[in-house]
Design an enzyme around this catalytic site. Sequence first.
Site, PDB file in Angstrom:
ATOM      1  N   GLU A 127       0.852  -1.209   0.000  1.00  0.00           N
ATOM      2  CA  GLU A 127       0.000   0.000   0.000  1.00  0.00           C
ATOM      3  C   GLU A 127       0.889   1.262   0.000  1.00  0.00           C
ATOM      4  O   GLU A 127       1.989   1.255   0.580  1.00  0.00           O
ATOM      5  CB  GLU A 127      -0.806  -0.074   1.299  1.00  0.00           C
TER       6      GLU A 127
ATOM      7  N   LYS B 156      -9.431   2.562  -1.546  1.00  0.00           N
ATOM      8  CA  LYS B 156      -9.648   1.877  -0.264  1.00  0.00           C
ATOM      9  C   LYS B 156     -10.948   2.347   0.394  1.00  0.00           C
ATOM     10  O   LYS B 156     -11.151   3.551   0.617  1.00  0.00           O
ATOM     11  CB  LYS B 156      -8.458   2.163   0.643  1.00  0.00           C
TER      12      LYS B 156
ATOM     13  N   CYS C  90      -5.231  -3.352   2.413  1.00  0.00           N
ATOM     14  CA  CYS C  90      -4.896  -3.421   3.841  1.00  0.00           C
ATOM     15  C   CYS C  90      -6.104  -3.612   4.766  1.00  0.00           C
ATOM     16  O   CYS C  90      -6.685  -4.673   4.809  1.00  0.00           O
ATOM     17  CB  CYS C  90      -4.048  -2.221   4.239  1.00  0.00           C
TER      18      CYS C  90
HETATM   19  C1  ACM Z   1      -3.744  -0.137   7.194  1.00  0.00           C
HETATM   20  O1  ACM Z   1      -4.850  -0.213   6.688  1.00  0.00           O
HETATM   21  N1  ACM Z   1      -2.724   0.402   6.560  1.00  0.00           N
HETATM   22  C2  ACM Z   1      -3.506  -0.663   8.543  1.00  0.00           C
END
Ligand code: ACM
Length: 267
Positions: free
Chosen positions: A45, A114, A147
Amino acid sequence: MLSVLRIGIGQTDPVVGDPDANLLMLRKLIREADANRIDVLVLPELANSGYAFESREEAVTLSETIPEGAYCKEMAKGSSGRVVVAGVCERTSEGLYNSAPLFMNGRHVLTYRKVHLFNREKEVFLPGESEPPVFEFGEYRLGLMICWDWIFPEMARILALKGAQVILHPANLVLPYCHRAMVTRSIENRVFTVTANRVGEERGLSFYGESQVVAPNGEVLLKMGGSDTGLAWVDIDPARADDKMMTERNHLLNDRRPRLYRRLVED
Ligand code: ACM
């Protein structure tokens, strides 16, 4: 017939505030991916920018537009004959997103933004508003999430319902639970999962690497070290994920009772 997809993970140590260094890491991984005939290359990420921004303003200076930005251009160049996915700090006219653009054969195919923002990310990014995507790479179906999406099993389940055989999962992990949870995500959806985590320290945050590939039966096929950087790979047969029978009478998806789960989709 066994059909093999070579999955490569590029475990990196991005440097916040040094986009040139992050670009060099990508270039090196692409050279290694070429040398080792990697079909799908997954990086962590926010690989272009680093993670622990001092402020939203700093994140803006480290962001880029997709697909025109320098990091994306390099991803596109490195995607000849393969898929390349990495987390990118994305700048748009409405704000910043924590995104994962996907490139294939030199072109930008899609961007996932995200959906579930972690902790201080909420001060920097807008949440994505679209469900996680599945796309075809030849005969294979690959899904994408980022993530912290791991803690919402709905995300991996949606991807499985959309037909994903392999879930690509760029990550910057801080809490220690994800790797075990992703074993469960694999088992409960009978899919491969590919978690590409970063390593190193940034402004008091530690990232613990151990990037992994998990098979539909929960077997960990590949695990990197806690501080290694570089490329690691494993060959998988994605068609294994098409068999959803857990016993001769239990089909993982067909046995669901969605009428009894309505509470799950109440806002
Ligand atoms: C995250 O979502 N980078 C913990």
